[in-house]
Design an enzyme around this catalytic site. Structure first.
Site, short mmCIF file in Angstrom:
data_model
loop_
_atom_site.label_atom_id
_atom_site.label_comp_id
_atom_site.label_asym_id
_atom_site.label_seq_id
_atom_site.Cartn_x
_atom_site.Cartn_y
_atom_site.Cartn_z
N GLY A 166 88.70 81.52 82.76
CA GLY A 166 87.63 80.71 82.17
C GLY A 166 86.79 81.47 81.16
O GLY A 166 85.73 81.00 80.77
N GLU A 202 93.02 94.32 76.19
CA GLU A 202 94.17 93.78 75.45
C GLU A 202 93.89 93.82 73.95
O GLU A 202 92.74 93.81 73.54
CB GLU A 202 94.41 92.30 75.82
N TYR A 204 93.22 91.99 70.70
CA TYR A 204 92.60 90.67 70.51
C TYR A 204 93.37 89.89 69.45
O TYR A 204 93.50 90.34 68.31
CB TYR A 204 91.14 90.84 70.09
N GLU A 277 100.61 80.37 81.16
CA GLU A 277 99.81 80.24 79.94
C GLU A 277 100.14 81.36 78.96
O GLU A 277 100.18 82.53 79.35
CB GLU A 277 98.32 80.35 80.27
N ARG A 293 99.07 75.96 90.65
CA ARG A 293 98.66 74.64 91.16
C ARG A 293 99.14 73.56 90.19
O ARG A 293 99.63 73.88 89.10
CB ARG A 293 97.13 74.58 91.22
C1 MV4 Z 1 92.62 86.14 74.67
C2 MV4 Z 1 92.26 85.72 73.37
C3 MV4 Z 1 92.67 86.51 72.31
N1 MV4 Z 1 93.36 87.65 72.53
N2 MV4 Z 1 93.33 87.28 74.83
C4 MV4 Z 1 90.12 82.80 77.02
C5 MV4 Z 1 90.16 82.43 78.47
C6 MV4 Z 1 91.12 83.35 79.12
N3 MV4 Z 1 91.95 82.65 80.05
C7 MV4 Z 1 91.88 83.96 78.01
N4 MV4 Z 1 91.20 83.69 76.79
C8 MV4 Z 1 91.54 84.30 75.61
N5 MV4 Z 1 92.28 85.44 75.75
C9 MV4 Z 1 93.67 88.01 73.78
N6 MV4 Z 1 94.35 89.16 73.97
C10 MV4 Z 1 91.54 84.54 73.22
C11 MV4 Z 1 91.16 83.83 74.35
C12 MV4 Z 1 90.42 82.61 74.10
C13 MV4 Z 1 90.99 81.35 74.37
C14 MV4 Z 1 92.24 81.22 74.94
C15 MV4 Z 1 92.79 79.98 75.19
C16 MV4 Z 1 92.08 78.83 74.85
C17 MV4 Z 1 90.82 78.93 74.28
C18 MV4 Z 1 90.26 80.18 74.04
C19 MV4 Z 1 89.01 80.27 73.46
C20 MV4 Z 1 88.46 81.50 73.22
C21 MV4 Z 1 89.17 82.67 73.54
#
Ligand code: MV4
Length: 457
Positions: A166, A202, A204, A277, A293
């Protein structure tokens, strides 16, 4: 082979109703549980039996494991479906259910535990040949370790909570001078939100799409994937609009992703429904998390595959083999789901209260998963999602026009809802072209809402 004698549905709202409908079609009697605030809920009315499990706050009702096990005990239920949220990914609850001689409709507690820890989940996927975002591997414990890892990974980097999800406890560092701050902030947020201050790092990804793959696996070694969903349109880590398939993939990329995922799930010995995901950027997939789930957005996969995922979950939990093989699954057309929340469509402030007029859209290719009815009062204690409007069409264009006409038909009076936001989204040029990433909605929210005329009045 018999399925179950009676299923207890350990949830509320639209998902409780969704599960109840699957049970009824399988001719399995149901037990609804409810808090005092949900005595008049639709799932309670339609279930064969119901048990009040506590007062309104979730902690004392839908999260009360002992109350749920007692409810199963006194009603003679032999299986428990946890739904989404609440205890659906709680390994302690799954263990407790099994220890009471009941069946938990979901994966094993071990698989829930492995995927609940994000570092272990990533390591598991790496060992199974699934591509992941390059990162620290293990946890980062000191400022020095953070600096070292960031230099190895390359900027920008993202620090995430091991117990997270989240988006809480997530901090970006664009350069070396931001590392120390990001590290301490992420740790503090992780501690505050999850009671666990462990973090990892990680690379980004700046503008990815959120792509997730639905899988089903049984006790007999059969594993299938049901294609992907694009869930990039989110606000504050809450999904708003989901579609299947993703407008960003090709058939080749889809087949490639499906193969990687089914091989990994097979090797894990996983069973039940699950979702992997991924972030998708420049033609590459990176595993992020696995949800153990059923998911809120599962109907769009059902619409394009014709497979009832909740019925399959129940069949698999009873030990039956999947009723089809991978080669039997064909992907048919396009589906979009709009999450309708009881919220002000401009401010997203929750808007609980009484529904004094209700008319759900219908017609060919439209599905509404909702527990709402005229005269129902939306309680203030729970998640604000009150309906899912799902449109299916032969093509994406047909799906969009069908969705637009269904959104115009939908009447929910007495409370405010996010329907006006969806009416804008379905007419937005970027959305119509399918050109959006995970940041699109937050970046374009104001212009989308402002466009043409004022909404939500
Ligand atoms: C990330 C990312 C960019 N780079 N990881 C947001 C919730 C969490 N489950 C993982 N998320 C993200 N991980 C890396 N290495 C950007 C997000 C992210 C995001 C991911 C999916 C859907 C919406 C998002 C909104 C902001 C950031």
């Amino acid at each position: 082979m018999a399925l179950f004698n009676k299923i207890l549905i350990a949830n509320r709202g639209e998902i409780a109703l969704r599960i109840l409908r699957a049970c009824q079609e399988l001719r399995i009697p149901t037990v609804a549980v409810h808090s005092t605030a949900d005595a008049d809920a639709m799932h309670v009315r339609l279930a064969n039996e119901s048990v009040c499990i506590g007062p309104a706050p979730s902690r004392q009702s839908y999260l009360n494991m002992l109350a749920l096990v007692s409810a199963a005990d006194i009603t003679g239920a032999d299986a428990v479906h946890p739904g989404v949220g609440f205890l659906s990914e709680n390994a302690v609850f799954a263990t407790m259910i099994e220890e009471h001689g009941l069946t938990f409709i979901g994966p094993t507690p071990d698989h829930i535990r492995i995927m609940g820890d994000k570092i272990t989940a990533k390591q598991t996927m790496i060992s199974l040949g699934v591509p992941v975002v390059p990162g620290s591997g293990g946890s980062i414990n000191t400022e020095e370790e953070a600096i070292e890892a960031a230099q190895k990974i390359g900027f920008p980097v993202l620090i995430k909570a091991t117990s997270g999800g989240g988006g809480k406890g997530m901090k970006v560092a664009l350069s070396l001078d931001e590392i120390a701050n990001a590290f301490h902030l992420a740790k503090a947020e992780a501690k505050a939100n999850f009671g666990d201050d462990q973090v990892y790092m990680e690379r980004y990804l700046r503008q990815p799409r959120h792509i997730e793959v639905q899988i089903l696996a049984d006790h007999h070694g059969n594993v299938v994937h049901l294609g992907e969903r694009d869930c990039s349109l989110q606000r504050r880590h809450q999904k708003v609009w989901e579609e299947a398939p993703s407008p960003g993939l090709t058939p080749e990329l889809r087949a490639h992703l499906g193969k990687i995922v089914t091989q990994a799930i097979g090797k894990m010995g996983y069973r039940g429904a699950g979702t992997l995901e991924f972030l998708f950027e420049n033609g590459e997939f990176f595993f992020m998390e696995m949800n153990t789930r059923i998911q809120v957005e599962h109907p769009i996969t059902e619409m394009v595959t014709g497979i009832d995922l909740v019925k399959e979950q129940i069949r698999v939990a009873a030990g039956l083999p999947l009723s089809f093989r991978q080669e039997d699954i064909t992907f048919n057309g396009w589906a979009i789901e709009c999450r309708v929340n009881a919220e002000n469509p401009q401010t997203f402030v929750p808007s609980p209260g009484k529904i004094n007029r209700y008319h759900a859209p219908g017609g060919y290719g439209i599905r509404v998963d909702s527990h709402l009815y005229q005269g129902y009062s939306v309680p203030s204690h729970y998640d604000s999602m009150v309906a899912k409007l799902i449109a299916h069409g032969k093509t994406r264009e047909e799906c969009l026009s069908r969705l637009e006409r269904a959104l115009a038909e939908y009447v929910i009076d007495g409370i405010q809802t996010t329907l006006p936001l969806h009416q804008k989204l379905v007419q937005s040029p970027d959305i119509i072209r399918g050109e959006y990433d995970i940041h699109w909605l937050e970046k374009n929210l104001e212009t989308t809402l402002r466009d043409k005329d004022k909404i939500g009045s």
